[in-house]
Design a protein around this motif. Structure first.
Motif, mmCIF file in Angstrom:
data_model
loop_
_atom_site.group_PDB
_atom_site.id
_atom_site.type_symbol
_atom_site.label_atom_id
_atom_site.label_comp_id
_atom_site.label_asym_id
_atom_site.label_seq_id
_atom_site.Cartn_x
_atom_site.Cartn_y
_atom_site.Cartn_z
ATOM 1 N N GLU A 99 -11.106 -8.522 -33.473
ATOM 2 C CA GLU A 99 -9.983 -7.613 -33.689
ATOM 3 C C GLU A 99 -10.325 -6.653 -34.817
ATOM 4 N N ALA A 100 -9.582 -5.556 -34.897
ATOM 5 C CA ALA A 100 -9.817 -4.552 -35.929
ATOM 6 C C ALA A 100 -9.199 -5.003 -37.250
ATOM 7 N N LEU A 101 -9.691 -4.442 -38.350
ATOM 8 C CA LEU A 101 -9.162 -4.772 -39.665
ATOM 9 C C LEU A 101 -7.847 -4.058 -39.948
ATOM 10 N N GLN A 102 -7.606 -2.933 -39.281
ATOM 11 C CA GLN A 102 -6.414 -2.125 -39.539
ATOM 12 C C GLN A 102 -5.459 -2.187 -38.361
ATOM 13 N N VAL A 103 -4.174 -2.269 -38.686
ATOM 14 C CA VAL A 103 -3.138 -2.340 -37.657
ATOM 15 C C VAL A 103 -3.194 -1.098 -36.768
ATOM 16 N N GLY A 104 -3.086 -1.321 -35.460
ATOM 17 C CA GLY A 104 -3.005 -0.216 -34.518
ATOM 18 C C GLY A 104 -4.329 0.307 -34.025
ATOM 19 N N TRP A 105 -5.440 -0.256 -34.492
ATOM 20 C CA TRP A 105 -6.757 0.217 -34.070
ATOM 21 C C TRP A 105 -7.361 -0.736 -33.046
ATOM 22 N N PRO A 106 -8.170 -0.200 -32.120
ATOM 23 C CA PRO A 106 -8.794 -1.064 -31.106
ATOM 24 C C PRO A 106 -9.884 -1.913 -31.714
ATOM 25 N N VAL A 107 -10.261 -2.931 -30.966
ATOM 26 C CA VAL A 107 -11.374 -3.781 -31.397
ATOM 27 C C VAL A 107 -12.642 -2.937 -31.463
ATOM 28 N N PRO A 108 -13.380 -2.965 -32.576
ATOM 29 C CA PRO A 108 -14.599 -2.148 -32.672
ATOM 30 C C PRO A 108 -15.545 -2.397 -31.508
ATOM 31 N N GLY A 109 -15.970 -1.308 -30.860
ATOM 32 C CA GLY A 109 -16.919 -1.411 -29.760
ATOM 33 C C GLY A 109 -16.277 -1.518 -28.393
ATOM 34 N N VAL A 150 -17.085 -7.316 -38.402
ATOM 35 C CA VAL A 150 -17.204 -8.431 -39.342
ATOM 36 C C VAL A 150 -17.915 -9.582 -38.646
ATOM 37 N N HIS A 151 -19.027 -10.047 -39.237
ATOM 38 C CA HIS A 151 -19.777 -11.181 -38.711
ATOM 39 C C HIS A 151 -19.577 -12.386 -39.635
ATOM 40 N N ALA A 152 -19.423 -13.541 -39.040
ATOM 41 C CA ALA A 152 -19.311 -14.791 -39.785
ATOM 42 C C ALA A 152 -20.534 -15.652 -39.488
ATOM 43 N N ASN A 153 -21.196 -16.119 -40.547
ATOM 44 C CA ASN A 153 -22.340 -17.032 -40.417
ATOM 45 C C ASN A 153 -21.909 -18.413 -40.898
ATOM 46 N N LEU A 154 -21.925 -19.377 -39.986
ATOM 47 C CA LEU A 154 -21.567 -20.754 -40.312
ATOM 48 C C LEU A 154 -22.845 -21.579 -40.342
ATOM 49 N N ARG A 155 -23.160 -22.132 -41.508
ATOM 50 C CA ARG A 155 -24.428 -22.841 -41.698
ATOM 51 C C ARG A 155 -24.175 -24.256 -42.201
ATOM 52 N N ARG A 156 -24.934 -25.193 -41.627
ATOM 53 C CA ARG A 156 -24.899 -26.579 -42.093
ATOM 54 C C ARG A 156 -26.299 -27.158 -41.962
ATOM 55 N N ASP A 157 -26.830 -27.632 -43.080
ATOM 56 C CA ASP A 157 -28.208 -28.128 -43.120
ATOM 57 C C ASP A 157 -29.141 -27.039 -42.601
ATOM 58 N N VAL A 182 -8.213 -12.399 -38.892
ATOM 59 C CA VAL A 182 -7.969 -11.620 -40.107
ATOM 60 C C VAL A 182 -6.507 -11.179 -40.111
ATOM 61 N N GLU A 183 -5.912 -11.135 -41.301
ATOM 62 C CA GLU A 183 -4.582 -10.554 -41.453
ATOM 63 C C GLU A 183 -4.762 -9.049 -41.574
ATOM 64 N N LEU A 186 -19.245 -14.205 -44.755
ATOM 65 C CA LEU A 186 -18.856 -13.060 -43.935
ATOM 66 C C LEU A 186 -19.599 -11.813 -44.399
ATOM 67 N N GLN A 187 -19.986 -10.983 -43.451
ATOM 68 C CA GLN A 187 -20.580 -9.688 -43.733
ATOM 69 C C GLN A 187 -19.721 -8.617 -43.078
ATOM 70 N N ILE A 188 -19.113 -7.748 -43.902
ATOM 71 C CA ILE A 188 -18.235 -6.682 -43.414
ATOM 72 C C ILE A 188 -19.021 -5.376 -43.447
ATOM 73 N N ASP A 189 -19.063 -4.688 -42.326
ATOM 74 C CA ASP A 189 -19.738 -3.385 -42.294
ATOM 75 C C ASP A 189 -19.109 -2.447 -43.316
ATOM 76 N N GLY A 190 -19.935 -1.883 -44.187
ATOM 77 C CA GLY A 190 -19.439 -0.946 -45.188
ATOM 78 C C GLY A 190 -19.079 -1.568 -46.511
ATOM 79 N N SER A 191 -19.144 -2.906 -46.626
ATOM 80 C CA SER A 191 -18.827 -3.560 -47.893
ATOM 81 C C SER A 191 -20.078 -3.686 -48.747
#
Length: 355
Positions: free
Chosen positions: A124-134, A107-114, A44-45, A70-75
């Motif tokens: 990584e965190a979505l915001q600059v300067g923050w630790p990886v969630p968890g 943020v979870h990514a689901n990759l599906r095929r057939d 993520v940028e 993608l599923q973003i917590d809080g979206s």
């Protein structure tokens, strides 16, 4: 507001979970079983602030020919990524006013095929300067920082910044004054970072603001501010002019579709923006020549918007203040501002800057 891409080994550390296959025809199941579903990268940028109007750009690498959600917590909704090249999926999500996305959102990514699916967790965190969630790893530490005045070439002034802290990191200081910019410091010896900035002719430093520094180690970072850091530098104090203290520059003008409760449904294409502007000239009935001309590029989306009377289009103007902070101002009607315009922030609205 959009910023530089933060790509690290941690961002590629994805937790992969194989999904349970669905029922399928024997021939199809045999073909699917030969495909190894996997996610090889997830990035993520990062943005400076998670606020309405901020755009999150995602990239996923993995098995080609798949569907990625993608599923973003809080979206409020899922994000579908497009396969821009074989095995590379990209997409974006603009944070709405009703979203509850925070620095600790996963943020979870689901990759599906057939009938096969695999899941990856963003490392990584979505915001600059923050630790990886968890994560519970220790953050880097800033022990001290100072600035001294040096003589540059000719009559130019130069400022020498020094930071001491955790070794092996990336350090920078924020320069505020006639311009706002980050000064990158090099690690000259373990745990000691230094850098020199030569002030251009006519430039000045706001010596009344605290000196702010950042030290990053991997995906961890820490910030520290020192008040009166320029007290011994003997630079003439000068603050931004009062008339420009509330000045800002327009970074983006986004047309966003929302429902009756203000929840963001999606970003409106430029054609729809034209349709709305056209209907303004056509007195709003949507059937005049001006309205038709404005809707040429967005007729398809325009018909979708009109399916529900409760849905509407609002306009989010993203501006960057002179101090570097980003703000978003929402309008019900198309604003007259354009990207690059200088404006003044007056309460919850914007005004044209008069020189």
């Amino acid at each position: 507001m959009k910023h530089a891409k933060h790509f690290s080994a941690t961002a590629l550390a994805c937790a992969l979970v194989a999904g349970t296959p669905f029922l399928a025809e024997p021939a199809q199941a045999q073909r699917s079983s030969q495909v190894a579903m996997r996610v090889t990268g997830f990035d993520v940028e990062q943005v400076d602030r998670l606020e309405p109007g901020a755009e999150l750009n995602f990239t996923v690498w993995g098995t080609p020919g798949a569907t990625v959600l993608l599923q973003i917590d809080g979206s409020r909704r899922t994000v579908r990524l497009d396969e821009t090249s074989a095995g590379r999926y990209q997409g974006s999500y603009i944070i709405g006013r009703s979203d509850r996305i925070g620095p600790d959102s996963r943020v979870h990514a689901n990759l599906r095929r057939d009938n096969r699916v695999t899941t990856a967790l963003l490392g990584e965190a979505l915001q600059v300067g923050w630790p990886v969630p968890g994560e519970t790893a220790l953050r880097p530490e800033i022990q001290s920082m100072d600035v001294v005045r040096e003589r540059g070439r000719g009559r130019a002034d130069a400022l020498r910044y020094t930071l001491r802290g955790t070794p092996g990191g990336q350090a920078s200081v924020l320069l505020q004054g006639s311009e706002t910019r980050n000064i990158i410091l090099e690690e000259i010896r373990p745990g000691e970072y230094a850098g020199t900035y030569v002030l251009p002719r006519g430039a000045w430093v706001d010596t009344e603001r605290p000196l702010t520094a950042q030290l990053r180690l991997g995906d961890r970072s820490v910030r520290s501010s020192v008040p009166n850091a320029y007290a011994s530098v003997n630079l003439p104090p000068r603050r931004a002019e009062a008339s420009c203290y509330d000045c800002a520059t327009v970074q983006a003008v986004n047309a966003v579709q929302v429902d009756g409760e203000g929840r963001v449904l999606g970003t409106v294409a430029g054609g729809v923006l034209g349709a709305v502007v056209g209907s303004q000239f056509g007195k709003g009935d949507g059937r005049t020549a001006a309205g038709v001309a404005g809707a040429v590029g967005g007729a398809l989306l325009g018909r979708e918007i009109q399916k529900r009377n409760s849905e509407r289009t609002q306009y989010e103007v993203v501006v960057r203040m002179n101090d570097g902070l980003q703000r978003t101002v929402v309008y019900a009607d198309p604003p007259s501002f354009r990207v690059g315009d200088t404006v003044r922030v007056v309460g919850d609205t914007l005004a044209a800057y008069q020189r």
